[in-house]
Write a protein that holds these residues in place. Structure first.
Motif, PDB file in Angstrom:
ATOM      1  N   ARG A 172       0.826  -1.208   0.000  1.00 27.74           N
ATOM      2  CA  ARG A 172       0.000   0.000   0.000  1.00 27.74           C
ATOM      3  C   ARG A 172       0.858   1.255   0.000  1.00 27.74           C
ATOM      4  O   ARG A 172       0.457   2.292  -0.540  1.00 27.74           O
ATOM      5  CB  ARG A 172      -0.879   0.026   1.257  1.00 27.74           C
ATOM      6  CG  ARG A 172      -2.300  -0.282   1.044  1.00 27.74           C
ATOM      7  CD  ARG A 172      -3.142   0.066   2.252  1.00 27.74           C
ATOM      8  NE  ARG A 172      -2.529  -0.294   3.524  1.00 27.74           N
ATOM      9  CZ  ARG A 172      -2.772  -1.408   4.209  1.00 27.74           C
ATOM     10  NH1 ARG A 172      -3.600  -2.302   3.730  1.00 27.74           N
ATOM     11  NH2 ARG A 172      -2.190  -1.641   5.364  1.00 27.74           N
ATOM     12  N   ASN A 173       2.012   1.178   0.623  1.00 28.05           N
ATOM     13  CA  ASN A 173       2.865   2.357   0.785  1.00 28.05           C
ATOM     14  C   ASN A 173       4.060   2.381  -0.151  1.00 28.05           C
ATOM     15  O   ASN A 173       4.980   3.164   0.045  1.00 28.05           O
ATOM     16  CB  ASN A 173       3.356   2.416   2.242  1.00 28.05           C
ATOM     17  CG  ASN A 173       2.219   2.572   3.201  1.00 28.05           C
ATOM     18  OD1 ASN A 173       1.317   3.359   2.986  1.00 28.05           O
ATOM     19  ND2 ASN A 173       2.245   1.806   4.279  1.00 28.05           N
ATOM     20  N   LYS A 174       4.062   1.552  -1.180  1.00 28.72           N
ATOM     21  CA  LYS A 174       5.236   1.456  -2.053  1.00 28.72           C
ATOM     22  C   LYS A 174       5.457   2.700  -2.917  1.00 28.72           C
ATOM     23  O   LYS A 174       6.569   2.947  -3.360  1.00 28.72           O
ATOM     24  CB  LYS A 174       5.149   0.227  -2.941  1.00 28.72           C
ATOM     25  CG  LYS A 174       4.099   0.308  -4.020  1.00 28.72           C
ATOM     26  CD  LYS A 174       4.096  -0.931  -4.871  1.00 28.72           C
ATOM     27  CE  LYS A 174       3.051  -0.779  -5.950  1.00 28.72           C
ATOM     28  NZ  LYS A 174       3.044  -1.918  -6.845  1.00 28.72           N
ATOM     29  N   ASP A 175       4.414   3.487  -3.152  1.00 24.43           N
ATOM     30  CA  ASP A 175       4.541   4.652  -4.030  1.00 24.43           C
ATOM     31  C   ASP A 175       4.868   5.950  -3.291  1.00 24.43           C
ATOM     32  O   ASP A 175       4.917   7.005  -3.901  1.00 24.43           O
ATOM     33  CB  ASP A 175       3.249   4.841  -4.832  1.00 24.43           C
ATOM     34  CG  ASP A 175       2.993   3.658  -5.750  1.00 24.43           C
ATOM     35  OD1 ASP A 175       3.967   3.092  -6.270  1.00 24.43           O
ATOM     36  OD2 ASP A 175       1.818   3.302  -5.940  1.00 24.43           O
ATOM     37  N   ILE A 176       5.109   5.876  -2.005  1.00 24.89           N
ATOM     38  CA  ILE A 176       5.430   7.071  -1.227  1.00 24.89           C
ATOM     39  C   ILE A 176       6.852   7.515  -1.565  1.00 24.89           C
ATOM     40  O   ILE A 176       7.780   6.723  -1.560  1.00 24.89           O
ATOM     41  CB  ILE A 176       5.310   6.789   0.286  1.00 24.89           C
ATOM     42  CG1 ILE A 176       3.868   6.442   0.644  1.00 24.89           C
ATOM     43  CG2 ILE A 176       5.777   7.994   1.090  1.00 24.89           C
ATOM     44  CD1 ILE A 176       3.673   6.029   2.074  1.00 24.89           C
ATOM     45  N   THR A 177       7.000   8.818  -1.864  1.00 27.32           N
ATOM     46  CA  THR A 177       8.312   9.352  -2.212  1.00 27.32           C
ATOM     47  C   THR A 177       8.778  10.421  -1.230  1.00 27.32           C
ATOM     48  O   THR A 177       9.954  10.773  -1.245  1.00 27.32           O
ATOM     49  CB  THR A 177       8.287   9.954  -3.629  1.00 27.32           C
ATOM     50  OG1 THR A 177       7.264  10.948  -3.693  1.00 27.32           O
ATOM     51  CG2 THR A 177       8.039   8.876  -4.672  1.00 27.32           C
ATOM     52  N   ASP A 178       7.908  10.924  -0.392  1.00 27.13           N
ATOM     53  CA  ASP A 178       8.268  11.959   0.574  1.00 27.13           C
ATOM     54  C   ASP A 178       9.158  11.355   1.664  1.00 27.13           C
ATOM     55  O   ASP A 178       8.726  10.448   2.382  1.00 27.13           O
ATOM     56  CB  ASP A 178       7.003  12.546   1.193  1.00 27.13           C
ATOM     57  CG  ASP A 178       7.290  13.653   2.178  1.00 27.13           C
ATOM     58  OD1 ASP A 178       8.354  14.305   2.047  1.00 27.13           O
ATOM     59  OD2 ASP A 178       6.464  13.875   3.082  1.00 27.13           O
ATOM     60  N   PRO A 179      10.402  11.832   1.808  1.00 26.01           N
ATOM     61  CA  PRO A 179      11.324  11.250   2.792  1.00 26.01           C
ATOM     62  C   PRO A 179      10.802  11.322   4.234  1.00 26.01           C
ATOM     63  O   PRO A 179      11.022  10.398   5.019  1.00 26.01           O
ATOM     64  CB  PRO A 179      12.601  12.083   2.648  1.00 26.01           C
ATOM     65  CG  PRO A 179      12.511  12.717   1.311  1.00 26.01           C
ATOM     66  CD  PRO A 179      11.054  12.873   1.019  1.00 26.01           C
TER      67      PRO A 179
END
Length: 83
Positions: free
Chosen positions: A40-47
Protein backbone atom coordinates in the motif's frame (compact mmCIF):
# COMPACT_ATOMS: atom_id res chain seq x y z
CA UNK A 1 13.48 6.78 -2.29
CA UNK A 2 17.05 6.97 -1.11
CA UNK A 3 19.21 3.88 -0.83
CA UNK A 4 19.36 4.11 2.96
CA UNK A 5 15.57 4.36 3.25
CA UNK A 6 15.17 1.42 0.89
CA UNK A 7 17.52 -0.73 2.98
CA UNK A 8 15.74 0.31 6.20
CA UNK A 9 12.40 -0.70 4.69
CA UNK A 10 13.77 -4.06 3.53
CA UNK A 11 15.28 -4.74 6.96
CA UNK A 12 12.00 -3.81 8.63
CA UNK A 13 10.08 -6.15 6.32
CA UNK A 14 12.50 -9.02 6.98
CA UNK A 15 12.34 -8.40 10.72
CA UNK A 16 8.56 -8.42 10.71
CA UNK A 17 8.45 -11.65 8.70
CA UNK A 18 10.91 -13.25 11.09
CA UNK A 19 8.81 -12.20 14.09
CA UNK A 20 5.71 -13.49 12.33
CA UNK A 21 6.97 -17.05 12.64
CA UNK A 22 5.86 -17.06 16.29
CA UNK A 23 2.59 -15.15 15.75
CA UNK A 24 -0.33 -16.81 17.58
CA UNK A 25 -2.54 -17.05 14.48
CA UNK A 26 0.26 -18.46 12.34
CA UNK A 27 2.84 -17.27 9.86
CA UNK A 28 0.52 -17.34 6.86
CA UNK A 29 -2.00 -15.07 8.61
CA UNK A 30 0.76 -12.67 9.61
CA UNK A 31 2.37 -12.56 6.17
CA UNK A 32 -1.03 -11.99 4.54
CA UNK A 33 -1.33 -8.81 6.65
CA UNK A 34 2.23 -7.52 6.39
CA UNK A 35 2.78 -7.73 2.64
CA UNK A 36 -0.32 -5.70 1.68
CA UNK A 37 0.59 -3.07 4.27
CA UNK A 38 3.98 -2.61 2.63
CA UNK A 39 2.52 -2.71 -0.88
CA UNK A 40 0.00 0.00 0.00
CA UNK A 41 2.87 2.36 0.79
CA UNK A 42 5.24 1.46 -2.05
CA UNK A 43 4.54 4.65 -4.03
CA UNK A 44 5.43 7.07 -1.23
CA UNK A 45 8.31 9.35 -2.21
CA UNK A 46 8.27 11.96 0.57
CA UNK A 47 11.32 11.25 2.79
CA UNK A 48 9.59 12.53 5.94
CA UNK A 49 6.55 10.31 5.38
CA UNK A 50 8.79 7.32 4.64
CA UNK A 51 10.67 7.94 7.89
CA UNK A 52 7.36 8.22 9.76
CA UNK A 53 6.15 4.90 8.33
CA UNK A 54 9.46 3.22 9.22
CA UNK A 55 9.22 4.50 12.79
CA UNK A 56 5.67 3.12 12.99
CA UNK A 57 6.93 -0.23 11.72
CA UNK A 58 9.69 -0.26 14.34
CA UNK A 59 7.03 0.45 16.98
CA UNK A 60 5.07 -2.57 15.74
CA UNK A 61 8.24 -4.68 16.02
CA UNK A 62 8.67 -3.60 19.64
CA UNK A 63 5.03 -4.38 20.38
CA UNK A 64 5.36 -7.86 18.87
CA UNK A 65 8.48 -8.51 20.92
CA UNK A 66 6.61 -7.41 24.05
CA UNK A 67 3.73 -9.72 23.14
CA UNK A 68 6.09 -12.67 22.79
CA UNK A 69 7.86 -11.88 26.07
CA UNK A 70 4.51 -11.69 27.84
CA UNK A 71 3.49 -15.02 26.33
CA UNK A 72 6.72 -16.64 27.53
CA UNK A 73 6.36 -15.09 30.98
CA UNK A 74 2.80 -16.36 31.33
CA UNK A 75 3.87 -19.84 30.24
CA UNK A 76 6.67 -19.95 32.79
CA UNK A 77 4.40 -18.60 35.50
CA UNK A 78 1.82 -21.28 34.73
CA UNK A 79 4.45 -24.01 34.83
CA UNK A 80 6.09 -23.05 38.09
CA UNK A 81 3.60 -21.14 40.20
CA UNK A 82 0.08 -22.20 39.25
CA UNK A 83 -0.03 -25.68 40.73
Amino acid sequence: MSASARSRVKNLYKTLLHLGKEYPKGYDYFKARVKPAFMRNKDITDPELIDQKIRHGEFVVKELEALYMLKKYRTLKRRYYDK
